[in-house]
Motif scaffolding. Structure first.
Motif, PDB file in Angstrom:
ATOM      1  N   PHE A 289      80.624  14.178  -4.848  1.00  0.00           N
ATOM      2  CA  PHE A 289      79.585  14.221  -5.881  1.00  0.00           C
ATOM      3  C   PHE A 289      79.929  15.230  -6.968  1.00  0.00           C
ATOM      4  O   PHE A 289      79.330  15.226  -8.034  1.00  0.00           O
TER       5      PHE A 289
ATOM      6  N   HIS B 191      82.105   6.626  -3.590  1.00  0.00           N
ATOM      7  CA  HIS B 191      81.821   5.399  -2.848  1.00  0.00           C
ATOM      8  C   HIS B 191      83.038   4.839  -2.125  1.00  0.00           C
ATOM      9  O   HIS B 191      82.937   3.868  -1.380  1.00  0.00           O
TER      10      HIS B 191
ATOM     11  N   PHE C 168      71.096  13.849   3.764  1.00  0.00           N
ATOM     12  CA  PHE C 168      70.679  14.766   2.711  1.00  0.00           C
ATOM     13  C   PHE C 168      69.530  15.656   3.181  1.00  0.00           C
ATOM     14  O   PHE C 168      68.801  15.312   4.106  1.00  0.00           O
TER      15      PHE C 168
ATOM     16  N   PHE D  35      65.820   5.325   0.663  1.00  0.00           N
ATOM     17  CA  PHE D  35      65.397   4.492  -0.459  1.00  0.00           C
ATOM     18  C   PHE D  35      63.929   4.123  -0.266  1.00  0.00           C
ATOM     19  O   PHE D  35      63.600   3.379   0.672  1.00  0.00           O
TER      20      PHE D  35
ATOM     21  N   PHE E 209      72.056  -0.747   4.500  1.00  0.00           N
ATOM     22  CA  PHE E 209      72.609  -0.639   3.141  1.00  0.00           C
ATOM     23  C   PHE E 209      74.132  -0.464   3.130  1.00  0.00           C
ATOM     24  O   PHE E 209      74.857  -1.208   2.466  1.00  0.00           O
TER      25      PHE E 209
ATOM     26  N   MET F 136      77.141  -3.030   1.769  1.00  0.00           N
ATOM     27  CA  MET F 136      78.123  -2.676   0.742  1.00  0.00           C
ATOM     28  C   MET F 136      79.544  -2.979   1.229  1.00  0.00           C
ATOM     29  O   MET F 136      80.453  -3.153   0.450  1.00  0.00           O
TER      30      MET F 136
ATOM     31  N   ASP G 194      64.919  10.541  -7.954  1.00  0.00           N
ATOM     32  CA  ASP G 194      65.761  11.575  -7.360  1.00  0.00           C
ATOM     33  C   ASP G 194      67.230  11.141  -7.428  1.00  0.00           C
ATOM     34  O   ASP G 194      67.590  10.097  -6.905  1.00  0.00           O
TER      35      ASP G 194
ATOM     36  N   ARG H 142      69.582  12.185  -5.859  1.00  0.00           N
ATOM     37  CA  ARG H 142      70.195  12.127  -4.534  1.00  0.00           C
ATOM     38  C   ARG H 142      70.098  10.726  -3.940  1.00  0.00           C
ATOM     39  O   ARG H 142      70.898  10.367  -3.083  1.00  0.00           O
ATOM     40  N   LEU H 143      69.124   9.923  -4.406  1.00  0.00           N
ATOM     41  CA  LEU H 143      69.043   8.535  -3.941  1.00  0.00           C
ATOM     42  C   LEU H 143      70.263   7.768  -4.422  1.00  0.00           C
ATOM     43  O   LEU H 143      70.848   6.975  -3.690  1.00  0.00           O
TER      44      LEU H 143
ATOM     45  N   GLN I 164      73.121   9.161  -5.192  1.00  0.00           N
ATOM     46  CA  GLN I 164      74.266   9.714  -4.467  1.00  0.00           C
ATOM     47  C   GLN I 164      74.334   9.144  -3.064  1.00  0.00           C
ATOM     48  O   GLN I 164      75.422   8.855  -2.556  1.00  0.00           O
ATOM     49  N   ALA I 165      73.157   8.979  -2.441  1.00  0.00           N
ATOM     50  CA  ALA I 165      73.132   8.398  -1.095  1.00  0.00           C
ATOM     51  C   ALA I 165      73.723   6.993  -1.122  1.00  0.00           C
ATOM     52  O   ALA I 165      74.502   6.619  -0.253  1.00  0.00           O
ATOM     53  N   ALA I 166      73.372   6.218  -2.149  1.00  0.00           N
ATOM     54  CA  ALA I 166      73.893   4.851  -2.260  1.00  0.00           C
ATOM     55  C   ALA I 166      75.409   4.872  -2.426  1.00  0.00           C
ATOM     56  O   ALA I 166      76.132   4.112  -1.782  1.00  0.00           O
ATOM     57  N   GLU I 167      75.904   5.772  -3.293  1.00  0.00           N
ATOM     58  CA  GLU I 167      77.358   5.854  -3.503  1.00  0.00           C
ATOM     59  C   GLU I 167      78.054   6.301  -2.232  1.00  0.00           C
ATOM     60  O   GLU I 167      79.121   5.809  -1.871  1.00  0.00           O
ATOM     61  N   ASN I 168      77.417   7.253  -1.551  1.00  0.00           N
ATOM     62  CA  ASN I 168      77.988   7.747  -0.303  1.00  0.00           C
ATOM     63  C   ASN I 168      78.116   6.624   0.717  1.00  0.00           C
ATOM     64  O   ASN I 168      79.035   6.594   1.521  1.00  0.00           O
ATOM     65  N   LEU I 169      77.182   5.658   0.660  1.00  0.00           N
ATOM     66  CA  LEU I 169      77.210   4.546   1.612  1.00  0.00           C
ATOM     67  C   LEU I 169      78.139   3.426   1.138  1.00  0.00           C
ATOM     68  O   LEU I 169      78.184   2.368   1.745  1.00  0.00           O
ATOM     69  N   GLY I 170      78.834   3.658   0.030  1.00  0.00           N
ATOM     70  CA  GLY I 170      79.861   2.702  -0.382  1.00  0.00           C
ATOM     71  C   GLY I 170      79.499   1.833  -1.566  1.00  0.00           C
ATOM     72  O   GLY I 170      80.210   0.877  -1.869  1.00  0.00           O
ATOM     73  N   ALA I 171      78.375   2.130  -2.241  1.00  0.00           N
ATOM     74  CA  ALA I 171      77.994   1.319  -3.392  1.00  0.00           C
ATOM     75  C   ALA I 171      78.705   1.831  -4.640  1.00  0.00           C
ATOM     76  O   ALA I 171      78.710   3.028  -4.903  1.00  0.00           O
TER      77      ALA I 171
ATOM     78  N   PRO J 109      79.221   2.422  -8.703  1.00  0.00           N
ATOM     79  CA  PRO J 109      78.184   2.851  -9.653  1.00  0.00           C
ATOM     80  C   PRO J 109      77.327   1.688 -10.147  1.00  0.00           C
ATOM     81  O   PRO J 109      76.114   1.842 -10.287  1.00  0.00           O
TER      82      PRO J 109
END
Lengths: 358, 291
Positions: free
Chosen positions: A54, A75, A83, A89, A100, A104, B183, B185-186, B188-195, B197
């Motif tokens: 990040f 990603h 966190f 979500f 989720f 992905m 937020d 961080r939501l 970031q959470a998505a990116e962290n899970l492989g999504a 941008p």
């Protein structure tokens, strides 16, 4: 599947020259529970965010299993993260939240359903699939966040103060469960916390950070019993710190800490060295006896206050030299308690004195 | 026992009184009067014999011309809303997420600056740009990109361009508030899970900003279908919209009853679309509380 992480001289300098993280180096081993511990603003969260991708390091490199990932987008890193506020979500159900990461990864629906079910069972949330995060308690949200992070079978699990928002009882239970889960899955886990008890209880190794730098890396026992710096000694648990000039004594090398009090330094300290030195002494390493019973005592003093902790008693003692120190005794029955005003003799093993770097 | 809270409520209610009075006096009263007028044969203030009639509404329903006008008004409203959303969303996202305070202030100024100039002035400026001999056509022609001047004015395109310019700030300000509250961080959470941008935007940011999209779109649509100055100047009376027609009925034909009936139709159109839009978006986002 778990990976090792190598953090090599990583710095993060923000606009305006603030060094949030300053030349941090650490090797996190495969399958290890590794904690980053320090006060707020010490750079532990920034370090974690750089591992997650990040934030980009200003200098240095981050390697996972030897592969440089310093500039890999978040990603593509294949790391799970829990966190501080869970970051679930809010517009998706528990099931959709957990699914989720799998979605992905373009995994087929049947497999996703099976894995989500298994992950929710693992965190004991079966039956909650269709709830929204807003309908769950803090502890349940925490479990969803954990399930969401581990269901993708990440190479590394990153946790940013995940238990911070829970009350004490639930927190201890989750500590235990998280540790069990980490062991069972053989996860490499990087855990950020400002809670020293949490770090000591859960970690295989701890990196204590302060002001963007790593003060000490070691096992909980090493960090507690053999702190290398004044900061670590002070930050972890209660401690007594003495500072003084090196002086020769009859039994070896000593430290004159003022007003005639000379501490005998451990035998491991070289006798030739001179100069100013700081040493730490844990309160529970001190043995208290009533004055007069131990003529060869290391120091004498008067009890100022008694703090009954249940399993132990913490005394604040004014030494005859004027130093104020803490001493902790196990609660061995009311007859052995000292009251404020009692004169006491203090004894300790010189090897329990830990020499600190300033 | 249960009287105490009720009395406290009444005490507080006095503070709402001024705004309630204002609302009643300048909103419900005029609309009520308009509704009554739309059902009268003439103006009761000047004409002695007035009676109730539905002939104004019958006239609207019988003549396809009025349907054409209503549809044109709605079409202009929809295009304006879509364009304002397309331009406003990225801008609002940028503004909501910019880290530097100076950058944020600059963006805010850029968004608000057009609002400091009168609508008439801005519309005339657009005429200087868009007309056959305007800046845009002259430039394109001198570059040899077009042989004939593009028709940018005295049509719906010109009206939409002018309206979008005026109403984008409303869209941006509404969206910025909503996107700013998502937020980070939501994401970031998505990116962290492989999504990626883009996936993160589609799966997290966009759905969570739907309330802002809804509010901004409704605001811009309502403003656009009731706009008068810009459609007149940039449409040059070639394009007839409901507000222009209403004004003509009052100022040229002195047919207040018919104008009132047209006004009620405009109100009804807005109302129906607001309810429908709310319902659809509420269902899409799954946020029932929006309905």
């Amino acid at each position: 599947m778990s990976a090792s992480i190598e953090i090599a001289g990583v710095s993060k300098i923000y606009d305006g020259g603030v060094r949030a993280v300053d030349a941090v180096a650490m090797d996190i081993r495969q399958g290890e529970f590794f904690s980053l511990l320090g006060p707020s603003g010490c750079g532990k969260t920034t370090t974690l965010r750089m591992i997650a991708g990040f934030e980009a390091p200003s200098a240095g490199a981050i390697r996972v299993d030897g592969t440089d990932i310093t500039h890999l987008p978040a990603h593509k890193r294949d790391m799970g993260m829990v966190f501080q506020n869970y970051a679930l979500f809010p517009h998706r159900s528990v099931q959709e939240n957990v699914a989720f990461g799998l979605r992905m990864r373009r995994i087929d629906k049947a497999t996703i359903a099976a894995k989500v079910k298994a992950a929710l069972a693992m965190v004991e949330l079966t039956g909650m699939e269709d709830r929204r995060p807003g309908q769950l308690s803090g502890g349940q949200q925490q479990r969803v966040a954990l399930a969401r992070a581990i269901v993708i079978e990440p190479r590394v699990l990153l946790c940013d103060e995940p238990l911070g928002a829970l009350d004490k009882k639930l927190r201890q239970q989750m500590q235990f469960e998280l540790k069990q889960l980490q062991k069972a899955l053989g996860l490499t886990l990087v855990f950020v916390t400002h809670d020293q008890e949490e770090a000591l209880a859960m970690s295989d190794r701890i990196a204590v950070m302060n002001g963007g730098r790593v003060e000490q890396i070691g096992t909980p026992v090493e960090i507690y019993d053999r702190p290398t710096t004044r900061f670590v000694a002070d930050f972890i648990g209660d401690t007594n710190i003495f500072r003084g000039e090196r002086a020769a004594t009859t039994s070896g090398s000593g430290l004159a800490v003022g007003n005639g009090l000379v501490l005998t330094l451990p035998a491991s300290v070289s006798a030739e060295a001179t100069g100013v030195l700081s040493v730490a002494l844990r309160p529970e390493k001190i043995r208290l006896t009533a004055a007069g019973q131990s003529p060869s005592a290391c120091a004498h003093g008067q009890v100022e206050s008694t703090n009954f902790l249940g399993g132990a008693v913490l005394y604040r003692i004014a030494l005859t030299s004027g130093h104020r120190i803490l001493a902790q005794q196990p609660n061995a029955g009311t007859s052995s308690l000292f009251a404020p005003g009692n004169l006491v003799a203090l004894d300790w093993d010189p090897s329990d004195l830990v020499v600190l770097r300033d | 026992m249960s009287l105490a809270p009720a009395i406290r409520m009444n005490g507080l209610a006095f503070f709402i009184l001024p705004s309630a009075l204002l609302f009643a006096l300048f909103f419900f009263l005029p609309i009520g009067l308009m509704a009554v007028m739309s059902l009268l044969t003439g103006n009761p203030v000047v004409a002695p014999n007035v009676a109730f009639t539905t002939r104004h509404y019958a006239r609207i329903a019988d003549d396809p011309y009025y349907f054409e006008v209503i549809w044109t008004t709605i079409r202009i409203g929809l295009w304006t809303t879509l364009a304002a959303l397309a331009i406003g969303y990225p801008l609002a996202h940028w503004m909501a997420r910019i880290k530097s305070r100076a950058g944020h202030a600059l963006l805010l100024m850029a968004v608000l600056a057009p609002m400091l100039t009168g609508i008439v002035v801005r519309t005339f400026a657009w005429m200087a740009l868009l007309s056959d001999k305007g800046v845009i056509n002259q430039t394109l022609q001198s570059l040899g990109l077009v042989s004939q001047p593009l028709k940018l004015m005295y049509n719906e395109t010109g009206i939409v361009i002018g309206l979008v310019h005026i109403y984008v700030p409303f869209m941006v300000l509404t969206l910025t508030g909503v996107i700013g509250r998502i937020d980070e961080r939501l994401e970031q959470a998505a990116e962290n899970l492989g999504a990626s941008p883009l996936r993160t935007f589609l799966e997290v940011t966009l759905p969570l900003s739907l309330p802002g999209i809804l509010a901004g779109s409704l605001l811009v649509f309502a403003l656009a279908i009731s706009a008068y100055v810009t459609p007149i100047l940039l449409g040059g009376f070639q394009i007839m919209t409901l507000p222009i027609l209403i004004y003509q009925q009052i100022s040229a034909n002195f047919n207040i009853g018919f104008a009132a009936a047209l006004g009620m139709v405009l109100l009804l159109v807005s109302f129906v679309l607001v309810v429908a839009y709310n319902h659809v978006l509420g269902r899409v986002s799954g946020q029932r509380d929006l309905q």
